[in-house]
Design an enzyme around this catalytic site. Structure first.
Site, PDB file in Angstrom:
ATOM      1  N   SER A 141      -8.494  -3.878  -4.691  1.00 46.25           N
ATOM      2  CA  SER A 141      -8.372  -5.324  -4.862  1.00 46.25           C
ATOM      3  C   SER A 141      -9.509  -5.974  -4.102  1.00 46.25           C
ATOM      4  CB  SER A 141      -7.033  -5.802  -4.284  1.00 46.25           C
ATOM      5  OG  SER A 141      -6.990  -7.212  -4.125  1.00 46.25           O
ATOM      6  N   TYR A 148      -1.053  -7.002   2.987  1.00 43.42           N
ATOM      7  CA  TYR A 148      -1.635  -6.520   1.733  1.00 43.42           C
ATOM      8  C   TYR A 148      -3.115  -6.198   1.923  1.00 43.42           C
ATOM      9  CZ  TYR A 148      -2.820  -6.430  -3.261  1.00 43.42           C
ATOM     10  OH  TYR A 148      -3.253  -6.061  -4.509  1.00 43.42           O
TER      11      TYR A 148
END
Length: 257
Positions: free
Chosen positions: A142, A155
């Site tokens: 990501s 995250y």
């Protein structure tokens, strides 16, 4: 898209294949000729996708698998006759609390799925990928792996760990017939990612994409993955960052009024 003979006879494993980017990637790889092993926890979802792909004339096998369960991962790997491509897609985010008040259980779960899950499957399948003589490991990280943002500490930490795993693996196996490709998407609107992050709160999930005319879709990312995988064997796409045009960075997004 490449023609359906590109990967004739080759096998691709896609984790997290029950929905979103995983399911879209499975469709993309099946369309170029891979026999796709659909690995995910939700048996009904992967069986439905396998039936869809088979009905379309492709080859697909449903495999119920939790990537954090190492004995199950080992058994899955042992069941395969071959593996040419591994797409480590299983992952996700939980919560958006600041570091000061974040739930350690959320952080632990994100690390287990994104990092340890990727480690489990990669370790288990690396011998088969090497034996193929032309293997590819894809790590779906990501843009969170490359830069922090407020409320994203857990995250970001997990995805950075996954990013470093990919970089280190590439260093360690250079000279073997296995590529390591990392795809780092920015804002992608799928049916579950934000909803899962906010534990089913649809209003909070919708606010993530508010005013963004065209966030990326699962198909956009799947097309990117399929393109990278189908490059000639000597071409390694080390890291490919893909964002919607409206997103300049993790913290700079153009939103229409």
């Amino acid at each position: 898209m490449a023609d359906s003979s590109v990967a004739d006879g080759r096998v691709a494993v896609v984790t997290g294949a029950s929905s979103g980017i995983g399911a879209a990637t499975a469709r993309g790889l099946a369309a170029v000729g891979y026999h796709v092993m659909l690995a995910a926890r939700r048996k009904d979802r992967v069986e439905a996708l396998a039936a869809e792909l088979t009905a379309a004339g492709h080859r697909a096998t449903a495999c119920t698998l939790d990537v954090t369960d190492r004995p199950a991962v080992n058994a899955f790997a042992a069941s395969l006759d071959r593996c040419d491509v591994l797409v480590n897609n299983a992952g996700g985010a939980l919560g958006a609390d600041p570091v000061a008040t974040g739930d350690p259980d959320d952080w632990r779960r994100m690390f287990e799925v994104n990092v340890i899950g990727t480690l489990n499957v990669t370790q288990a399948l690396l011998p088969a990928l090497t034996a193929s003589g032309d293997g590819t490991v894809v790590v779906l990280s990501s843009t969170a792996a490359l830069g922090p943002y407020e409320g994203g500490g857990g995250y970001v930490a997990a995805k950075h760990g996954e990013h470093v795993l990919a970089e280190t693996l590439r260093l360690e196996i250079v000279g073997t017939p296995v590529r390591v490709i990392e795809i780092a998407p920015g804002m992608v609107r799928t049916e579950e990612f934000a909803t899962t992050r906010f534990r089913g709160d649809e209003e909070k999930a919708a606010r993530v994409y508010a005013g963004v005319a065209a966030p990326l879709t699962a198909d956009d990312v799947a097309d990117t993955i399929t393109w990278a995988v189908t490059r000639p064997s000597h071409v390694n796409v080390d890291l490919l960052v893909v964002r919607p045009r409206a997103q300049a960075s993790n913290t700079k997004v153009h939103r229409e009024p």
